[in-house]
Write an enzyme that holds these catalytic residues in place. Structure first.
Site, PDB file in Angstrom:
ATOM      1  N   ARG A  47       0.872  -1.169  -0.178  1.00 57.99           N
ATOM      2  CA  ARG A  47      -0.031   0.291  -0.118  1.00 57.99           C
ATOM      3  C   ARG A  47       0.714   1.057   0.200  1.00 57.99           C
ATOM      4  NH1 ARG A  47      -1.095   1.710   4.814  1.00 57.99           N
ATOM      5  NH2 ARG A  47      -2.164   0.082   5.609  1.00 57.99           N
ATOM      6  N   LYS A  80      -8.699   5.559 -18.981  1.00 64.03           N
ATOM      7  CA  LYS A  80      -8.454   6.001 -20.636  1.00 64.03           C
ATOM      8  C   LYS A  80      -7.595   5.940 -21.722  1.00 64.03           C
ATOM      9  CE  LYS A  80     -12.291   7.010 -18.220  1.00 64.03           C
ATOM     10  NZ  LYS A  80     -13.628   6.759 -17.631  1.00 64.03           N
ATOM     11  N   TYR A 125     -16.625  16.180 -15.798  1.00 58.96           N
ATOM     12  CA  TYR A 125     -16.994  14.828 -15.457  1.00 58.96           C
ATOM     13  C   TYR A 125     -17.767  14.127 -15.003  1.00 58.96           C
ATOM     14  CZ  TYR A 125     -16.706   9.787 -14.442  1.00 58.96           C
ATOM     15  OH  TYR A 125     -17.111   8.629 -14.382  1.00 58.96           O
ATOM     16  N   ASP A 179      -7.424  18.116 -15.027  1.00 61.17           N
ATOM     17  CA  ASP A 179      -7.373  16.734 -14.964  1.00 61.17           C
ATOM     18  C   ASP A 179      -8.034  16.430 -16.532  1.00 61.17           C
ATOM     19  OD1 ASP A 179      -9.102  15.034 -16.303  1.00 61.17           O
ATOM     20  OD2 ASP A 179     -10.385  14.502 -14.638  1.00 61.17           O
TER      21      ASP A 179
HETATM   22  C1  LIG Z   1     -12.058  13.139 -17.763  1.00 60.86           C
HETATM   23  C2  LIG Z   1     -12.608  12.018 -16.676  1.00 60.86           C
HETATM   24  N1  LIG Z   1     -11.783  12.310 -15.626  1.00 60.86           N
HETATM   25  C3  LIG Z   1     -11.993  11.151 -14.550  1.00 60.86           C
HETATM   26  C4  LIG Z   1     -12.858  10.147 -14.368  1.00 60.86           C
HETATM   27  C5  LIG Z   1     -13.139   8.883 -13.849  1.00 60.86           C
HETATM   28  O1  LIG Z   1     -11.887   7.678 -13.978  1.00 60.86           O
HETATM   29  P1  LIG Z   1     -12.554   6.475 -13.337  1.00 60.86           P
HETATM   30  O2  LIG Z   1     -13.544   5.988 -13.856  1.00 60.86           O
HETATM   31  O3  LIG Z   1     -11.381   5.937 -14.303  1.00 60.86           O
HETATM   32  O4  LIG Z   1     -12.641   6.473 -12.230  1.00 60.86           O
HETATM   33  C6  LIG Z   1     -13.131   9.759 -15.944  1.00 60.86           C
HETATM   34  C7  LIG Z   1     -14.224   9.011 -16.329  1.00 60.86           C
HETATM   35  O5  LIG Z   1     -15.057   8.601 -17.587  1.00 60.86           O
HETATM   36  C8  LIG Z   1     -13.544  10.951 -17.369  1.00 60.86           C
HETATM   37  O6  LIG Z   1     -13.478  11.184 -17.737  1.00 60.86           O
END
Ligand SMILES: Cc1ncc(COP(=O)(O)O)c(C=O)c1O
Length: 379
Positions: free
Chosen positions: A46, A196, A98, A171
């Protein structure tokens, strides 16, 4: 070393003992200590694991950050970022965000006294208006946003954050460090859903952070270990393996996206196409300055809402599925899927309407993608 090479070589020669070209998977929860008071540098997975460490060092290097951190999902990474703040603190967010990030704030962190303003960060004045002296502690943006591909000026927003002694968090999921490096534009923390484009194969969940500033990095490391949502050794290896082909995947997906965006723009059934690679995009100029390409995500709205169901139910090559950034093209209905937790009034105000579809373009032959959309629209 150019970025393409650095990405292809992520984790190369990760094993100093055998010289294995592929980073070994250290599938262990704990590590034997040589003697009392001694450590190999690894005590418990961890806290740190050699496979995860290679991935963390890779994302830090690619994003030009001091330190990298790997989490079990993108939202676990963003959760760790929110844990930097305390009750009474306020964060300014991009309004087109998101849906999961919105939900995390609205339904979880609000319970602990963290407040938020969701503003259109493409207009700088909105940031100044939303800023609350002594309360606002960070600006959190997506650029491009998901799903409307809005562009904010990262350099300007970072300067605003630093002038006010607050953090700028970006992000960078839709761009990846290959196309955009927010830390070099002045941001303090970059967040990724590694699920992604970095993983790239629609097969692994992961979250990554890269940050600058030793105090900030130490706090993130503490939170990562204290809360424990770390990425497993095997999934760290999968993300590392995916990252190695990011450059060729992104190149192909981006070329395809550009062609699909142009094709959609010329269709009479389509009301509007959202893609930063189109000259018609209102902030294409800023995006060109701060990034190396428009990426492989686009959204479009249709003139007749009934077409949404027709497209979703009839695509054959393209899959109707949530997520983005993989080698397979996916179509998503944001209002009913990824962004359904955003209140309808806010969704409609910002443009995530019932006539909007989002496509994550993959690496297939672009003619198959266009023909698939065509037959679905004409069915
Ligand atoms: C721009 C963005 N940030 C964060 C996330 C969250 O990621 P996760 O699904 O891996 O938790 C997503 C998920 O679709 C996203 O599109």
């Amino acid at each position: 070393m150019k970025l393409d090479t650095a990405i292809a070589h992520a984790g190369l020669c990760g094993d100093p003992v055998t010289g294995a070209v592929s980073t070994p998977i250290y599938q262990t929860s704990t590590f034997r200590h040589p003697a009392l008071g001694e450590s190999t540098g690894f005590d418990y997975s961890r806290s740190s694991n050699p496979t995860r460490k290679v991935l963390e060092e890779s994302i830090a290097a690619l994003e030009s950050g001091e330190k990298g951190f790997a989490f079990s999902t993108g939202l676990a990474a963003i959760t760790a970022v929110f844990m930097l703040f305390k009750s009474g603190d306020h964060i300014i967010f991009s309004d087109d965000l998101y849906g999961g990030t919105y939900r995390l704030l609205d339904k979880v962190f609000s319970q602990f006294g963290l407040s938020a303003s969701f503003v259109d960060t493409t207009c700088f004045k909105n940031l100044e208006k939303a800023f609350i002296k002594d309360k606002t502690k960070a600006v959190f943006i997506e650029s491009p946003t998901n799903p409307l591909l809005k562009i904010s000026d990262i350099r300007k927003i970072s300067a605003f954050a630093h002038k006010n002694n607050i953090l700028c968090i970006v992000d960078n999921t839709l761009m990846t460090p290959l196309l955009q490096q927010p830390l070099l534009l002045g941001a303090d923390i970059v967040a990724h859903s590694g699920t992604k484009f970095l993983g790239g194969h629609n097969d692994t969940l992961a979250g990554l952070l890269a940050a600058n500033g030793s105090e900030l990095c130490a706090r993130l490391a503490f939170i990562q270990n204290a809360t424990g949502a770390v990425l497993s050794p095997f999934d760290s290896w999968l993300i590392l393996r995916g990252m190695k082909t990011l450059s060729v995947r992104m190149q192909r997906s981006q070329e395809n996206a550009q062609k699909v965006a142009r094709w959609l723009s010329a269709r009479r059934q389509v009301a509007r196409v959202y893609y930063p690679g189109l000259e018609s995009h209102p902030h294409a100029d800023i995006h060109k300055i701060q990034s190396a390409g428009p990426g492989a995500m686009l959204s479009f709205s249709v003139k007749d809402k009934s077409l949404v169901e027709k497209i979703i139910n009839n695509v054959k090559v393209i899959s109707f599925a949530e997520s983005l950034g993989g080698i397979e093209t996916l179509i998503t209905y944001p209002a009913k899927q990824t962004h359904s937790d955003i209140p309808e009034e806010l969704r409609n105000r910002i443009g995530i309407t019932d006539d909007l579809l989002r496509i994550s373009i993959g690496i297939e032959d672009v003619n198959d993608l266009i023909n698939d959309l065509k037959q679905a629209m004409e069915k």
